[in-house]
Design a protein around this motif. Structure first.
Motif, short mmCIF file in Angstrom:
data_model
loop_
_atom_site.label_atom_id
_atom_site.label_comp_id
_atom_site.label_asym_id
_atom_site.label_seq_id
_atom_site.Cartn_x
_atom_site.Cartn_y
_atom_site.Cartn_z
N UNK A 50 0.12 -1.35 -0.37
CA UNK A 50 0.08 -0.01 0.30
C UNK A 50 0.83 1.19 -0.05
N UNK A 51 0.30 2.77 -0.36
CA UNK A 51 1.02 3.00 -0.67
C UNK A 51 0.03 4.51 -0.44
N UNK A 52 0.42 5.88 0.30
CA UNK A 52 -0.48 7.23 -0.77
C UNK A 52 -0.01 8.21 -1.05
N UNK A 53 -0.65 8.38 -1.97
CA UNK A 53 -0.26 9.38 -3.40
C UNK A 53 -0.98 11.02 -3.10
N UNK A 54 -0.41 12.15 -2.68
CA UNK A 54 -1.11 13.17 -2.75
C UNK A 54 -0.30 13.90 -3.41
N UNK A 55 -1.01 14.84 -4.65
CA UNK A 55 -0.25 16.13 -6.00
C UNK A 55 -1.30 16.47 -5.40
N UNK A 56 -0.14 17.95 -5.23
CA UNK A 56 -0.79 19.28 -4.43
C UNK A 56 -0.52 20.52 -5.91
N UNK A 57 -1.68 21.85 -6.05
CA UNK A 57 -0.94 22.24 -6.57
C UNK A 57 0.39 23.82 -6.12
N UNK A 58 0.85 23.69 -6.97
CA UNK A 58 2.02 25.08 -6.39
C UNK A 58 1.39 26.61 -6.81
N UNK A 59 2.50 27.57 -6.27
CA UNK A 59 2.29 28.98 -6.56
C UNK A 59 3.19 28.61 -7.46
N UNK A 60 5.22 27.80 -6.71
CA UNK A 60 5.75 27.95 -7.75
C UNK A 60 5.68 27.27 -8.32
N UNK A 61 7.28 27.32 -9.43
CA UNK A 61 7.30 26.67 -10.32
C UNK A 61 6.01 26.41 -11.41
N UNK A 62 6.16 28.48 -11.93
CA UNK A 62 4.59 28.49 -12.54
C UNK A 62 3.42 27.62 -12.59
N UNK A 63 3.54 27.39 -10.88
CA UNK A 63 2.04 26.36 -10.94
C UNK A 63 1.72 25.08 -11.01
N UNK A 64 2.93 24.81 -10.92
CA UNK A 64 3.44 22.78 -11.92
C UNK A 64 2.85 22.31 -10.64
N UNK A 65 2.27 21.52 -10.57
CA UNK A 65 1.49 20.39 -9.06
C UNK A 65 3.15 19.97 -8.61
N UNK A 66 3.13 19.23 -7.24
CA UNK A 66 4.37 18.57 -6.91
C UNK A 66 3.60 17.92 -5.96
N UNK A 67 4.00 16.23 -5.86
CA UNK A 67 3.05 15.59 -5.29
C UNK A 67 4.76 14.45 -4.24
N UNK A 68 4.13 13.82 -3.37
CA UNK A 68 4.15 13.30 -2.21
C UNK A 68 3.57 12.07 -2.00
N UNK A 69 4.73 10.57 -1.93
CA UNK A 69 4.25 9.46 -1.55
C UNK A 69 4.54 9.05 -0.06
N UNK A 70 3.73 8.48 0.52
CA UNK A 70 2.99 8.58 2.09
C UNK A 70 3.11 7.15 2.44
N UNK A 71 3.33 6.11 3.46
CA UNK A 71 2.56 5.24 4.19
C UNK A 71 2.27 4.35 3.54
N UNK A 72 4.38 3.80 2.78
CA UNK A 72 4.52 2.97 1.53
C UNK A 72 4.93 2.01 2.96
N UNK A 73 4.09 0.42 2.94
CA UNK A 73 4.55 -0.49 3.24
C UNK A 73 4.04 -1.64 2.46
N UNK A 74 4.78 -3.33 2.36
CA UNK A 74 4.99 -3.91 1.53
C UNK A 74 5.26 -4.99 2.60
N UNK A 75 4.39 -6.56 2.35
CA UNK A 75 3.92 -7.55 2.96
C UNK A 75 5.15 -8.21 3.69
#
Length: 123
Positions: free
Chosen positions: A65-90
């Motif tokens: 499992x993993x969580x993915x957040x894509x967020x808007x930005x005012x920096x980089x000409x408004x290009x979104x950035x993303x974060x992957x969190x909560x990564x787990x493997x059996x």
């Protein structure tokens, strides 16, 4: 990479398996949310436009499992950035390409949005 692995967005039915993954000693060490609390949080996450929980399936069962957040930005000409969190493997599926497959899957998702950066944080 294991050809039997596939990913999809998590559903409420996946919560017991996701909580099982997070209970691992190297992650939450058995101290995980109740199913009711996890359900409430997942319902809240569903209200965010670009924050989702995903699962990896191997042999038709949840093995990562993993969580993915894509967020808007005012920096980089408004290009979104993303974060992957909560990564787990059996543990029984570790070193079989599950984590790699999940990261490639996340990269495919963010490539559709021209994301500028994608840091990954393990739980």
């Amino acid at each position: 990479m294991n050809p039997t692995i596939r990913c999809r967005q998590a559903s409420m039915a996946d919560l017991p398996d996701i909580l099982r993954l997070y209970a691992q000693p190297d992650l939450d060490n058995g101290k995980v949310l109740s199913t009711a609390a996890a359900t409430s949080i997942l319902e809240h996450l569903d209200s965010y436009p670009d924050y989702h929980l995903y699962v990896a399936l191997g042999d038709s069962r949840v093995v990562g499992t993993f969580a993915l957040l894509i967020m808007d930005n005012l920096v980089h000409a408004g290009t979104p950035s993303a974060v992957i969190e909560a990564v787990a493997v059996d543990p029984s599926w570790q070193h079989q390409g599950v984590g790699t497959y999940m990261m490639y899957y996340a990269l495919r998702l963010v490539s559709k949005r021209a994301v500028t950066k994608l840091p990954c944080h393990r739980v």
